[in-house]
Design a protein around this motif. Sequence first.
Motif, PDB file in Angstrom:
ATOM      1  N   PHE A 220      -1.925   2.316   4.798  1.00  0.00           N
ATOM      2  CA  PHE A 220      -3.212   2.255   5.639  1.00  0.00           C
ATOM      3  C   PHE A 220      -2.876   2.185   7.103  1.00  0.00           C
ATOM      4  O   PHE A 220      -3.570   2.680   7.740  1.00  0.00           O
ATOM      5  CB  PHE A 220      -4.166   1.067   5.029  1.00  0.00           C
ATOM      6  CG  PHE A 220      -5.082   0.636   5.827  1.00  0.00           C
ATOM      7  CD1 PHE A 220      -6.281   1.592   5.942  1.00  0.00           C
ATOM      8  CD2 PHE A 220      -5.205  -0.347   6.808  1.00  0.00           C
ATOM      9  CE1 PHE A 220      -7.266   1.525   6.852  1.00  0.00           C
ATOM     10  CE2 PHE A 220      -6.482  -0.721   7.551  1.00  0.00           C
ATOM     11  CZ  PHE A 220      -7.363   0.273   7.527  1.00  0.00           C
ATOM     12  N   ARG A 224      -3.916   4.937   9.975  1.00  0.00           N
ATOM     13  CA  ARG A 224      -4.814   4.354  11.094  1.00  0.00           C
ATOM     14  C   ARG A 224      -4.212   4.790  12.356  1.00  0.00           C
ATOM     15  O   ARG A 224      -5.059   5.293  13.478  1.00  0.00           O
ATOM     16  CB  ARG A 224      -4.933   2.904  10.870  1.00  0.00           C
ATOM     17  CG  ARG A 224      -6.083   2.204  12.047  1.00  0.00           C
ATOM     18  CD  ARG A 224      -6.259   0.742  11.479  1.00  0.00           C
ATOM     19  NE  ARG A 224      -5.053  -0.044  11.813  1.00  0.00           N
ATOM     20  CZ  ARG A 224      -4.691  -0.478  12.915  1.00  0.00           C
ATOM     21  NH1 ARG A 224      -5.348   0.024  14.090  1.00  0.00           N
ATOM     22  NH2 ARG A 224      -3.655  -1.191  13.327  1.00  0.00           N
ATOM     23  N   ARG A 225      -3.077   4.589  12.557  1.00  0.00           N
ATOM     24  CA  ARG A 225      -2.299   4.937  13.727  1.00  0.00           C
ATOM     25  C   ARG A 225      -1.966   6.152  14.197  1.00  0.00           C
ATOM     26  O   ARG A 225      -2.182   6.918  15.106  1.00  0.00           O
ATOM     27  CB  ARG A 225      -0.885   4.284  13.811  1.00  0.00           C
ATOM     28  CG  ARG A 225      -0.945   2.657  13.816  1.00  0.00           C
ATOM     29  CD  ARG A 225       0.453   2.230  13.532  1.00  0.00           C
ATOM     30  NE  ARG A 225       0.280   0.620  14.143  1.00  0.00           N
ATOM     31  CZ  ARG A 225       1.410  -0.019  14.233  1.00  0.00           C
ATOM     32  NH1 ARG A 225       2.704   0.550  13.969  1.00  0.00           N
ATOM     33  NH2 ARG A 225       1.602  -1.245  14.521  1.00  0.00           N
ATOM     34  N   ASN A 227      -4.204   8.539  12.992  1.00  0.00           N
ATOM     35  CA  ASN A 227      -5.479   9.030  13.374  1.00  0.00           C
ATOM     36  C   ASN A 227      -5.759   8.524  14.872  1.00  0.00           C
ATOM     37  O   ASN A 227      -6.011   9.415  15.589  1.00  0.00           O
ATOM     38  CB  ASN A 227      -6.476   7.957  12.736  1.00  0.00           C
ATOM     39  CG  ASN A 227      -7.002   9.023  11.103  1.00  0.00           C
ATOM     40  OD1 ASN A 227      -6.524   9.981  10.891  1.00  0.00           O
ATOM     41  ND2 ASN A 227      -7.154   8.181  10.146  1.00  0.00           N
ATOM     42  N   ALA A 228      -5.411   7.378  15.345  1.00  0.00           N
ATOM     43  CA  ALA A 228      -5.509   7.168  16.538  1.00  0.00           C
ATOM     44  C   ALA A 228      -4.959   8.070  17.574  1.00  0.00           C
ATOM     45  O   ALA A 228      -5.286   8.523  18.666  1.00  0.00           O
ATOM     46  CB  ALA A 228      -4.997   5.718  17.107  1.00  0.00           C
ATOM     47  N   PRO A 263     -12.377   9.003   8.814  1.00  0.00           N
ATOM     48  CA  PRO A 263     -11.769   8.077   8.192  1.00  0.00           C
ATOM     49  C   PRO A 263     -12.731   7.442   6.933  1.00  0.00           C
ATOM     50  O   PRO A 263     -14.002   7.034   7.293  1.00  0.00           O
ATOM     51  CB  PRO A 263     -11.593   6.841   9.188  1.00  0.00           C
ATOM     52  CG  PRO A 263     -11.327   7.510  10.568  1.00  0.00           C
ATOM     53  CD  PRO A 263     -12.469   8.736  10.474  1.00  0.00           C
TER      54      PRO A 263
END
Lengths: 306, 306, 306, 306
Positions: A220, A224-225, A227-228, A263
């Motif tokens: 996860f 998330r990173r 996606n950033a 997301p």
Amino acid sequence: MQNLLTDIATAAASNPDKGSVATYIPELADIDPKQFGISVALANGDVFCAGDADTPFSIQSVSKVFALALALGHVGDQLWNRVGREPSGLSFDSILLLEREDGIPRNPFINAGALVTTDTYLSGSSPREALAALLRFMRAAADDDSIHINEDVAKSEIATGHRNFSLAHYLASHGNMRNPVDKVLGTYCHQCAVEMSCRQLALAGRFLVDSPAMPTLVSFERRRRINALMMTCGHYDGSGDFAFRVGMPGKSGVGGGILVISPGRAAIAVWSPGLNRYGNSKLGTEAMESFAHSTGWSVFGVPHPG
Amino acid sequence: MQNLLTDIATAAASNPDKGSVATYIPELADIDPKQFGISVALANGDVFCAGDADTPFSIQSVSKVFALALALGHVGDQLWNRVGREPSGLSFDSILLLEREDGIPRNPFINAGALVTTDTYLSGSSPREALAALLRFMRAAADDDSIHINEDVAKSEIATGHRNFSLAHYLASHGNMRNPVDKVLGTYCHQCAVEMSCRQLALAGRFLVDSPAMPTLVSFERRRRINALMMTCGHYDGSGDFAFRVGMPGKSGVGGGILVISPGRAAIAVWSPGLNRYGNSKLGTEAMESFAHSTGWSVFGVPHPG
Amino acid sequence: MQNLLTDIATAAASNPDKGSVATYIPELADIDPKQFGISVALANGDVFCAGDADTPFSIQSVSKVFALALALGHVGDQLWNRVGREPSGLSFDSILLLEREDGIPRNPFINAGALVTTDTYLSGSSPREALAALLRFMRAAADDDSIHINEDVAKSEIATGHRNFSLAHYLASHGNMRNPVDKVLGTYCHQCAVEMSCRQLALAGRFLVDSPAMPTLVSFERRRRINALMMTCGHYDGSGDFAFRVGMPGKSGVGGGILVISPGRAAIAVWSPGLNRYGNSKLGTEAMESFAHSTGWSVFGVPHPG
Amino acid sequence: MQNLLTDIATAAASNPDKGSVATYIPELADIDPKQFGISVALANGDVFCAGDADTPFSIQSVSKVFALALALGHVGDQLWNRVGREPSGLSFDSILLLEREDGIPRNPFINAGALVTTDTYLSGSSPREALAALLRFMRAAADDDSIHINEDVAKSEIATGHRNFSLAHYLASHGNMRNPVDKVLGTYCHQCAVEMSCRQLALAGRFLVDSPAMPTLVSFERRRRINALMMTCGHYDGSGDFAFRVGMPGKSGVGGGILVISPGRAAIAVWSPGLNRYGNSKLGTEAMESFAHSTGWSVFGVPHPG
């Protein structure tokens, strides 16, 4: 959702300004610019498609997302000693900031940074083995073993990719290449030459979505990173514009494909070969802006999933 | 939430590396670097605080968010003819890209772009009137009429702000200043000298949250876009790093404050005067990373509001 | 003249700060930095020497002067369509301005420009033939058939010259390479690996002097222009400093050699391996400053030949 | 000589492409571009003229040569701690390298460097006194007390000179301004607004020639060095081209004037208002190329004075 995609594909077909197909890769220069496809793979496993969603295209730089995940799987956060996490503010193949910053590329989604990524997942294996691992990752994510590399495109890029050779040698001159330059470039050009349809790309993109319908390929935190990074750096010097207009993390390729992540909800793949002035798909970007407006899926709006 | 904030404030207090207080604005150089405050203003109107959350500080560049909203209220999307929407990849006061790009600043959150924003909301009125309008906007958002400008800080910045004068004259030389340079700079330095506490800033920041507990000050579309700009450009050449570590749109100021938005949920204000190498609050950034980790509020994770 | 050279060599021998030997070419890194030689070849044929004037050294970038003459002999002023005539203001291997200026190097004495020069004189022949022509030119100018290429140095440069490979591929990506990159780089690295002593280099340099004691190898007009380029561009981003201190056209090499021209009077060669911060011979530059002061041969002083 | 000058003036008059008059200084934008004048002041005191050699024009940046001599007279070589001696490779008003090099301008002949020069000779006196000293120097050199400043041009430049204000504030932000910015800019704009005819400028330029017909105003060593700077930096990013084509040190101004020095022989002034793409007089440059070809006065040719 199906109606929305059909409307978007219809609007794209009737738009007379389709942008300009990239000509610097000879094998891609002849693509018919009138093609347009879009696919949405929901977290629950449903897939919606419209237009030329089953036509394979060269994913080019969209491959950098998968390559980054693979490289992080090899060395984890050590990768960030060799490549930054900041938007470059310059075009995809710029060498300017490399000189200012001693051979540390700005981020893994410009060409220089992607060469470091390839050099990382290549480490300790042959190009053939490394590319096999990359394809395994993509095929597992998409649950589709037919995803493959177009050898003609790869060879064409090797033969004409002087700018990438220049970047790789520049990195090597700063000690930021572990493998021989030719080996890294050969692998890199094959990686860029992966072909997928919109349907396949949307399915493969779900590894960044947190989808209960598929196995977890990256943690996860890492998802998330990534996606950033797609949000701040995924569209070269048009990244800010994409965030402003679409509001979702995405990664474009010069073949006209864009992979966009909502997301928790879905992975969206859109494709149209004509490019805007930043080198991103023109109709693809406009389609995503329309899609974001209709769905309210911008991460910057209210986060109540439909 | 209260426990989380208390824990974060306690951790900050015990962290020996507090960064370096900015020294180029004399009035700010003497601030005690040991101070730390954090406030969360939820969409429903609740507010949680910890540490020095009621101590006023100079919000400096955080004011650029309010100035942008005000300027967009004046001229709408015409603003984007005079300023871009892309990360600059360079430090907050760089003049490099201005030369490459004919006097069009990269985005409204670097100093050059903020000067264009100020020039825009100033148009047709005196500095006194324009600043009154800005304060009205901030006070309405925070529902607190005590928010004010520190005149000493403003004068100190005018007296020592050669870099901003340089940027403004550069813009003027390209025809990208409508008002006299001195008038714009005077207004700009007063805007930066607004003082708020964390509590006030968090409350004021709710105009970007979509909060049913307050009147709508800007449209949903505009809010979404301002958040996107904060994500890609809100921390100068540390914007990518902030997105990577925190995953929420934010805007920092050299006074040590950061305003962070969790769309639909909350506005968060954190403050600690010591800065990291990008000129953003060091403890503030670390606190927000910890906060994001605990709450799962990254816009790049799963969008199920707590 | 002999006394002057002896004094200069003595002063150099006793100077404790000899600069730093270039380390990026492995074969050159082991050179003894205490060596110093100087030779003056007058227009009338007389030669004066002092110090290690008969020790061969790697002339490196001094070869760019001979290569330029050869390339101009092939294509004349058409060369200036592919390379500029302006100082670059940046270091010898910078790639920055290439990006700003669409692959046209600033001048033929930085590496990028010299690669275009090599590409030009190479045209239509094999590297072996082209290098034979270059050696013929040098040997004719020096009237010395023993001038040769050090194969070990050439191979070392090919193996480690990532920066030059990067520049060459960059030029190729802009269509400013006519021959295959590998062929140009192989020739270029051999050209740089020519070895001469100060005596040989001073003699060879007379082709730029207008010496009645030797046959005319290039026209008066071309000689005058090459001298002008040496003045403005011959020492990379230390060219202005050399003109200021010495006042004669010169070309330096990273091997520690400098060729200096006093039009109508003499060619001077000086050599000492330690370099200053611009990459030019430290003791060599100081020796030439002292020589210019004593002789009054600056072209910017009174033009009464001794 | 007289015949040569007459021929050159005739050729200039019949050349249809006269370049473009600078428009960014309103007072200069209305100048008739058909004007052309040339004067040669020999070391022995003789003066030859042709064309509009007695029409006064705004010498603009040619004044930087006199300002440099004056500043060196005040502080000597300490000036070089605050300004470099290298060609900038960029246009006259670029701010790019200032950012890379911490506020040290590349040389005293680009605007940023000239502002440091003005700041230096201004030190310890009022602008009125400093400008009086500058005029005294120019009048003594030309032996002509009628040389004066055009107040209208000076005021026009102060009112519109945003780029120079930008540069000056940038220098101040790096601590490289000793006097208040407004005072330096006022003095600088007056310095640029000095008016001379070609005859006056050629006579004034003799202080760099080593002329027995006039008193020595600066030492031989300093003269030689100023000439070197004119050669490498006197025509902005067209300096290399001027050295290549003309081969004599010169300094141009945006008013269309060029002062050229033939060491030991003569000072030459040429004027025509239309500019080439580097911002140097187009017909003036061509006239000097023709003059150099006819006289053989290039410092890079054979140094036998006529």
